[in-house]
Design an enzyme around this catalytic site. Sequence first.
Site, PDB file in Angstrom:
ATOM      1  N   ASP A  81       0.814  -1.215   0.000  1.00  0.00           N
ATOM      2  CA  ASP A  81       0.000   0.000   0.000  1.00  0.00           C
ATOM      3  C   ASP A  81       0.844   1.260   0.000  1.00  0.00           C
ATOM      4  O   ASP A  81       0.454   2.281  -0.578  1.00  0.00           O
ATOM      5  CB  ASP A  81      -0.925   0.006   1.217  1.00  0.00           C
ATOM      6  CG  ASP A  81      -2.148  -0.866   1.011  1.00  0.00           C
ATOM      7  OD1 ASP A  81      -2.037  -1.849   0.252  1.00  0.00           O
ATOM      8  OD2 ASP A  81      -3.200  -0.586   1.591  1.00  0.00           O
ATOM      9  N   CYS A 122       1.092  -8.209   5.234  1.00  0.00           N
ATOM     10  CA  CYS A 122       0.725  -6.806   5.026  1.00  0.00           C
ATOM     11  C   CYS A 122      -0.758  -6.584   4.784  1.00  0.00           C
ATOM     12  O   CYS A 122      -1.561  -7.501   4.833  1.00  0.00           O
ATOM     13  CB  CYS A 122       1.608  -6.207   3.939  1.00  0.00           C
ATOM     14  SG  CYS A 122       3.301  -5.931   4.542  1.00  0.00           S
ATOM     15  N   ASP A 123      -1.081  -5.343   4.448  1.00  0.00           N
ATOM     16  CA  ASP A 123      -2.411  -4.778   4.636  1.00  0.00           C
ATOM     17  C   ASP A 123      -3.592  -5.618   4.144  1.00  0.00           C
ATOM     18  O   ASP A 123      -4.552  -5.823   4.858  1.00  0.00           O
ATOM     19  CB  ASP A 123      -2.475  -3.398   3.980  1.00  0.00           C
ATOM     20  CG  ASP A 123      -1.596  -2.391   4.686  1.00  0.00           C
ATOM     21  OD1 ASP A 123      -0.602  -2.802   5.300  1.00  0.00           O
ATOM     22  OD2 ASP A 123      -1.875  -1.189   4.605  1.00  0.00           O
ATOM     23  N   LYS A 124      -3.584  -6.057   2.897  1.00  0.00           N
ATOM     24  CA  LYS A 124      -4.741  -6.773   2.364  1.00  0.00           C
ATOM     25  C   LYS A 124      -4.540  -8.276   2.336  1.00  0.00           C
ATOM     26  O   LYS A 124      -5.470  -9.016   2.016  1.00  0.00           O
ATOM     27  CB  LYS A 124      -5.062  -6.272   0.941  1.00  0.00           C
ATOM     28  CG  LYS A 124      -5.265  -4.778   0.836  1.00  0.00           C
ATOM     29  CD  LYS A 124      -6.295  -4.286   1.824  1.00  0.00           C
ATOM     30  CE  LYS A 124      -6.350  -2.773   1.860  1.00  0.00           C
ATOM     31  NZ  LYS A 124      -5.116  -2.146   2.332  1.00  0.00           N
ATOM     32  N   CYS A 195       5.375  -2.420   8.332  1.00  0.00           N
ATOM     33  CA  CYS A 195       5.781  -1.122   8.879  1.00  0.00           C
ATOM     34  C   CYS A 195       5.584  -1.072  10.393  1.00  0.00           C
ATOM     35  O   CYS A 195       4.622  -1.605  10.930  1.00  0.00           O
ATOM     36  CB  CYS A 195       5.022  -0.004   8.192  1.00  0.00           C
ATOM     37  SG  CYS A 195       5.456   0.156   6.445  1.00  0.00           S
ATOM     38  N   GLU A 499      -6.644   4.775   0.017  1.00  0.00           N
ATOM     39  CA  GLU A 499      -6.199   5.327   1.289  1.00  0.00           C
ATOM     40  C   GLU A 499      -5.795   6.786   1.100  1.00  0.00           C
ATOM     41  O   GLU A 499      -5.256   7.160   0.061  1.00  0.00           O
ATOM     42  CB  GLU A 499      -5.016   4.529   1.840  1.00  0.00           C
ATOM     43  CG  GLU A 499      -5.410   3.150   2.335  1.00  0.00           C
ATOM     44  CD  GLU A 499      -4.262   2.427   2.994  1.00  0.00           C
ATOM     45  OE1 GLU A 499      -3.106   2.882   2.852  1.00  0.00           O
ATOM     46  OE2 GLU A 499      -4.512   1.402   3.645  1.00  0.00           O
ATOM     47  N   SER A 525      -4.866   5.124   5.659  1.00  0.00           N
ATOM     48  CA  SER A 525      -3.795   4.217   6.034  1.00  0.00           C
ATOM     49  C   SER A 525      -3.783   4.059   7.539  1.00  0.00           C
ATOM     50  O   SER A 525      -4.208   4.952   8.277  1.00  0.00           O
ATOM     51  CB  SER A 525      -2.453   4.784   5.563  1.00  0.00           C
ATOM     52  OG  SER A 525      -1.382   4.192   6.249  1.00  0.00           O
TER      53      SER A 525
END
Length: 624
Positions: A81, A122-124, A195, A499, A525
Amino acid sequence: MPKLRSATSTEGRNMAGARALWRATGVKDNDFGKPIIAIANSFTQFVPGHVHLKDMGSLVASAIEEAGGIAKEFNTIAVDDGIAMGHGGMLYSLPSRELIADSVEYMVNAHCADALVCISNCDKITPGMLMAALRLNIPVVFVSGGPMEAGKTKLSDKLIKLDLVDAMVAGADSNVSDEDSAKIERSACPTCGSCSGMFTANSMNCLTEALGLSLPGNGSMLATHADRRELFLEAGRRVMALAKRYYHQDDESALPRNIANFKAFENAMTLDIAMGGSSNTVLHLLAAAQEADVDFTMADIDRMSRLVPHLCKVAPSTPKYHMEDVHRAGGVMGILGELDRAGLLHTDVFHVAADNDGTPGSGTLKSVLAQYDVMQTQDEKVKHFFMAGPAGIPTTKAFSQDCRWPSLDNDRQEGCIRSREFAFSQEGGLAVLSGNVAENGCIVKTAGVDESNLTFIGSARVYESQDDAVAGILGGEVVAGDVVVIRYEGPKGGPGMQEMLYPTSYLKSRGLGKACALITDGRFSGGTSGLSIGHVSPEAAAGGTIALIENGDRIEIDIPKRSIKLAVSDVELNARREKMHSLGPMAWKPIGRQRYVSLALKAYAMLATSADKGAVRDRSKLED
């Protein structure tokens, strides 16, 4: 007794061809009849959170095979992202969640796998795999790649901790010299891993612990630390234990839908609110609940947000603490322990880490907390585990260091994790607001909102896209007292629900972080802080009131009262709505926006629901 799913392709003369193909993958005569465990990996060299996952599947496989199973690995896509942000690439991030869920379903069902290990980060990727696991409802264990170490550098002879957001803000701040900006950029993301703050990736990996589907430390143990290796090995052992319980003992408590039930979803949301997790977690939990057939809605989140205190404050809400500090304070189990003592947790739910009478994964969260909550455990190995710390050496290699903190952070009064009595605030880190701007609700990460901004009244500054908003902020069009409205960026209208980290970062860099609010039908985010209100539902493209806001309209935001109101009369709003309808095919579409939308994104948009439904596919359009 349930039959192995894999028997469909391994038993009987008519499956001779399938067996021949299995043999070509390395399966031997004495392997047939063993459970086939799918390992869904997500290694890619595009994403720092996944760059170190290449050999993790083999690690899990070794434990599966040692426990008597057949391990077969495949890979999913993984979008970064941060790299995709600020340009057309972000349109693909949220839709990739559905593709990941579908690809896991396709691989597992096409090859009749009996159980599943999900290697995400990570995000998704974690949400997509979670949706698939609950959709498939076969034994599953999650193990993530882990968070990266926090960045550290010296500025003006002062050592500071950094993360990705610091690099973004510094890059847009004209008061920061080129030299300092470059220094921050080079130091912000020093190692492999997700992150380092309580952003979306780490939030979701923490929530899998609360849902009962991953092992203690999954959300907080650093990617670089040698102790993380054992999590991968234990995931392989645990999934085999779950598979044997289900297929050999007809024990349905080993299935993910019986682990991640309504109480477990409440636990996950309670944790999320207490730790001030990313607002994206709301989107993903709602989506996962639908896959699990659990009736968990925005109303539940609203109810819980009023009861749960904010016990853990982490970057981007404070520069003081990052995930490495959360781990030192006891990780997710440390937070859950405080929630339990506050009477806010269901401890009678199943958990893959819990043992009962020597049977792995058959006990409840209560027994997991007894062993892994650093404030009550007597196990020195557990205390040693949570003392794992950063090395401060840039690397892309997993398990590359074995550093330890000199002590645990057991300070529940002023430490990273607080008790209820000494909470950062008695109301939690996320809140649901509603009103005529968002009839079905919207989300604000209150953990990142300054106390002076809990109520805000301002004039609307409307933009039809994130790109236009960025130009307006950097061009000086946005001034103190404005409420920046970014619309047609929802799941359907974007499409893809971008985002908005760049607009919020640029507001900070222009000195407007506390002087402006931002509302959008897009999302934020996990790195966002400030008065940033997202997930406005219904979205503009679905006929939401946000599409009717005009420049100069007065918008009133009251977080304590959970209210967001457009100070325009119902008569005027009805007139605006009629005018919009009169536009025919151009109604509920952005004015003058130039954006290429591919066929793949159009297909996603056709079925996408608004954020209050998790931005999942509209099932009513697919059912006969």
